[in-house]
Design a protein around this motif. Structure first.
Motif, PDB file in Angstrom:
ATOM      1  N   LEU A  19       0.829  -1.209   0.000  1.00 42.70           N
ATOM      2  CA  LEU A  19       0.000   0.000   0.000  1.00 42.70           C
ATOM      3  C   LEU A  19       0.865   1.261   0.000  1.00 42.70           C
ATOM      4  CD1 LEU A  19      -2.813  -0.935   2.542  1.00 42.70           C
ATOM      5  CD2 LEU A  19      -3.122  -0.343   0.134  1.00 42.70           C
ATOM      6  N   VAL A  20       1.888   1.271   0.820  1.00 40.93           N
ATOM      7  CA  VAL A  20       2.776   2.434   0.873  1.00 40.93           C
ATOM      8  C   VAL A  20       3.488   2.616  -0.464  1.00 40.93           C
ATOM      9  CG1 VAL A  20       4.817   3.422   1.995  1.00 40.93           C
ATOM     10  CG2 VAL A  20       3.041   2.336   3.381  1.00 40.93           C
ATOM     11  N   ALA A  21       3.922   1.518  -1.065  1.00 41.42           N
ATOM     12  CA  ALA A  21       4.566   1.611  -2.386  1.00 41.42           C
ATOM     13  C   ALA A  21       3.619   2.254  -3.388  1.00 41.42           C
ATOM     14  CB  ALA A  21       4.990   0.226  -2.872  1.00 41.42           C
ATOM     15  N   GLY A  22       2.345   1.901  -3.329  1.00 40.75           N
ATOM     16  CA  GLY A  22       1.372   2.482  -4.248  1.00 40.75           C
ATOM     17  C   GLY A  22       1.199   3.978  -4.049  1.00 40.75           C
ATOM     18  N   VAL A  23       1.143   4.408  -2.796  1.00 46.03           N
ATOM     19  CA  VAL A  23       1.030   5.841  -2.507  1.00 46.03           C
ATOM     20  C   VAL A  23       2.252   6.579  -3.047  1.00 46.03           C
ATOM     21  CG1 VAL A  23       1.012   7.577  -0.657  1.00 46.03           C
ATOM     22  CG2 VAL A  23      -0.458   5.553  -0.493  1.00 46.03           C
ATOM     23  N   PHE A  24       3.427   6.060  -2.728  1.00 42.93           N
ATOM     24  CA  PHE A  24       4.659   6.717  -3.180  1.00 42.93           C
ATOM     25  C   PHE A  24       4.764   6.702  -4.706  1.00 42.93           C
ATOM     26  CE2 PHE A  24       6.989   5.669   1.049  1.00 42.93           C
ATOM     27  CZ  PHE A  24       6.353   6.726   1.672  1.00 42.93           C
ATOM     28  N   CYS A  25       4.352   5.609  -5.323  1.00 46.71           N
ATOM     29  CA  CYS A  25       4.397   5.523  -6.782  1.00 46.71           C
ATOM     30  C   CYS A  25       3.502   6.586  -7.411  1.00 46.71           C
ATOM     31  CB  CYS A  25       3.981   4.119  -7.232  1.00 46.71           C
ATOM     32  SG  CYS A  25       4.046   3.884  -9.016  1.00 46.71           S
ATOM     33  N   ALA A  53      -1.932  17.292   5.129  1.00 44.43           N
ATOM     34  CA  ALA A  53      -2.943  16.234   5.060  1.00 44.43           C
ATOM     35  C   ALA A  53      -2.336  14.843   5.240  1.00 44.43           C
ATOM     36  CB  ALA A  53      -3.690  16.311   3.727  1.00 44.43           C
ATOM     37  N   ALA A  54      -1.070  14.687   4.880  1.00 48.60           N
ATOM     38  CA  ALA A  54      -0.429  13.363   4.962  1.00 48.60           C
ATOM     39  C   ALA A  54      -0.225  12.905   6.398  1.00 48.60           C
ATOM     40  CB  ALA A  54       0.906  13.374   4.223  1.00 48.60           C
ATOM     41  N   ALA A  61      -1.305   5.469   9.971  1.00 45.31           N
ATOM     42  CA  ALA A  61      -1.578   4.095  10.400  1.00 45.31           C
ATOM     43  C   ALA A  61      -0.930   3.100   9.447  1.00 45.31           C
ATOM     44  CB  ALA A  61      -3.080   3.853  10.480  1.00 45.31           C
ATOM     45  N   VAL A  62      -1.008   3.374   8.162  1.00 45.03           N
ATOM     46  CA  VAL A  62      -0.414   2.465   7.180  1.00 45.03           C
ATOM     47  C   VAL A  62       1.106   2.633   7.162  1.00 45.03           C
ATOM     48  CG1 VAL A  62      -0.309   1.826   4.727  1.00 45.03           C
ATOM     49  CG2 VAL A  62      -2.504   2.402   5.773  1.00 45.03           C
ATOM     50  N   PHE A  63       1.590   3.866   7.092  1.00 48.48           N
ATOM     51  CA  PHE A  63       3.026   4.117   6.965  1.00 48.48           C
ATOM     52  C   PHE A  63       3.793   3.715   8.227  1.00 48.48           C
ATOM     53  CE2 PHE A  63       6.669   7.104   7.328  1.00 48.48           C
ATOM     54  CZ  PHE A  63       7.421   6.585   6.290  1.00 48.48           C
ATOM     55  N   LEU A  64       3.380   4.254   9.378  1.00 44.10           N
ATOM     56  CA  LEU A  64       4.070   3.927  10.630  1.00 44.10           C
ATOM     57  C   LEU A  64       3.732   2.518  11.091  1.00 44.10           C
ATOM     58  CD1 LEU A  64       3.690   7.267  12.615  1.00 44.10           C
ATOM     59  CD2 LEU A  64       5.689   6.432  11.362  1.00 44.10           C
ATOM     60  N   GLY A  65       2.481   2.112  10.872  1.00 45.21           N
ATOM     61  CA  GLY A  65       2.088   0.753  11.224  1.00 45.21           C
ATOM     62  C   GLY A  65       2.907  -0.281  10.478  1.00 45.21           C
ATOM     63  N   SER A  66       3.198  -0.004   9.210  1.00 41.31           N
ATOM     64  CA  SER A  66       4.038  -0.924   8.435  1.00 41.31           C
ATOM     65  C   SER A  66       5.462  -0.958   8.964  1.00 41.31           C
ATOM     66  CB  SER A  66       4.029  -0.532   6.952  1.00 41.31           C
ATOM     67  OG  SER A  66       2.747  -0.739   6.400  1.00 41.31           O
ATOM     68  N   ALA A  67       5.965   0.194   9.416  1.00 41.25           N
ATOM     69  CA  ALA A  67       7.319   0.229   9.987  1.00 41.25           C
ATOM     70  C   ALA A  67       7.381  -0.608  11.262  1.00 41.25           C
ATOM     71  CB  ALA A  67       7.745   1.664  10.265  1.00 41.25           C
ATOM     72  N   VAL A  68       6.395  -0.437  12.125  1.00 37.92           N
ATOM     73  CA  VAL A  68       6.353  -1.233  13.364  1.00 37.92           C
ATOM     74  C   VAL A  68       6.219  -2.707  13.021  1.00 37.92           C
ATOM     75  CG1 VAL A  68       4.982  -1.721  15.434  1.00 37.92           C
ATOM     76  CG2 VAL A  68       5.480   0.651  14.790  1.00 37.92           C
ATOM     77  N   LEU A  69       5.337  -3.016  12.096  1.00 36.44           N
ATOM     78  CA  LEU A  69       5.124  -4.399  11.686  1.00 36.44           C
ATOM     79  C   LEU A  69       6.403  -5.011  11.114  1.00 36.44           C
ATOM     80  CD1 LEU A  69       3.061  -6.677  11.433  1.00 36.44           C
ATOM     81  CD2 LEU A  69       2.388  -5.696   9.234  1.00 36.44           C
ATOM     82  N   CYS A  70       7.119  -4.267  10.279  1.00 37.50           N
ATOM     83  CA  CYS A  70       8.379  -4.773   9.713  1.00 37.50           C
ATOM     84  C   CYS A  70       9.407  -5.039  10.804  1.00 37.50           C
ATOM     85  CB  CYS A  70       8.930  -3.790   8.681  1.00 37.50           C
ATOM     86  SG  CYS A  70       7.982  -3.722   7.154  1.00 37.50           S
ATOM     87  N   ALA A  71       9.468  -4.162  11.788  1.00 43.69           N
ATOM     88  CA  ALA A  71      10.398  -4.376  12.907  1.00 43.69           C
ATOM     89  C   ALA A  71      10.005  -5.620  13.696  1.00 43.69           C
ATOM     90  CB  ALA A  71      10.424  -3.148  13.806  1.00 43.69           C
TER      91      ALA A  71
END
Length: 159
Positions: A19-25, A53-54, A61-71
């Motif tokens: 999802l984050v890749a899609g936003v950045f793309c 707005a970001a 939730a998606v961006f930081l949540g993914s970072a926590v999840l990856c850790a």
């Protein structure tokens, strides 16, 4: 790949980083390009509004949540050391934590903070805007590739 919670953590990791890749793309391929085509005062004002707005709960939730999840995935991988997918999971975690989250903190956020301090329509903003667009987009490409690579690595770990 281990079944159970570790499997589902990896699935969520693939979804979040994808999802984050899609936003950045989207930003790399058309949002910033569209803003750059505007007169600098309008582009600066629009990007400043986007940056505000970001930092709202849905994206964070998606961006930081993914970072926590990856850790968490990386730590669990080191503890469990599954027979399959270990390298892929660790690569995915590193790509996201360093190439997406880390690059955001050291490259994109400082540029956003500088832009936030400028008034649209001033000569200072007009001078900064082309460099901002060029540099911010370059680092956003890095974040896009790293996030997509993380998602791919997690998917490969699941197969």
């Amino acid at each position: 790949m281990t079944d159970g919670p570790f499997f589902w953590l990896t699935v969520l990791g693939a979804l979040g980083t994808g999802l984050v890749a899609g936003v950045f793309c989207g930003f790399s391929t058309f949002v910033v390009r569209g803003l750059a085509a505007l007169p600098s005062a309008q582009g600066v004002a629009a990007m400043k509004a986007i940056n505000v707005a970001a930092v709202t709960p849905p994206f964070l939730a998606v961006f930081l949540g993914s970072a926590v999840l990856c850790a968490v995935i990386a730590v669990v991988t080191f503890v469990l050391w599954p027979d399959e997918g270990t390298v892929e999971v660790l690569v995915g975690s590193a790509l996201y934590l360093f190439g997406s989250f880390g690059v955001t903190m050291v490259a994109n956020v400082p540029r956003n903070e500088t832009l936030a301090g400028l008034e649209p329509g001033t000569s200072e903003a007009a001078t900064y805007w082309p460099a901002y667009v060029r540099e911010w987009t370059l680092w956003n490409h890095v974040r896009t590739v790293a996030s997509a690579g993380a998602a791919l690595a997690y998917v490969l770990a699941l197969t």
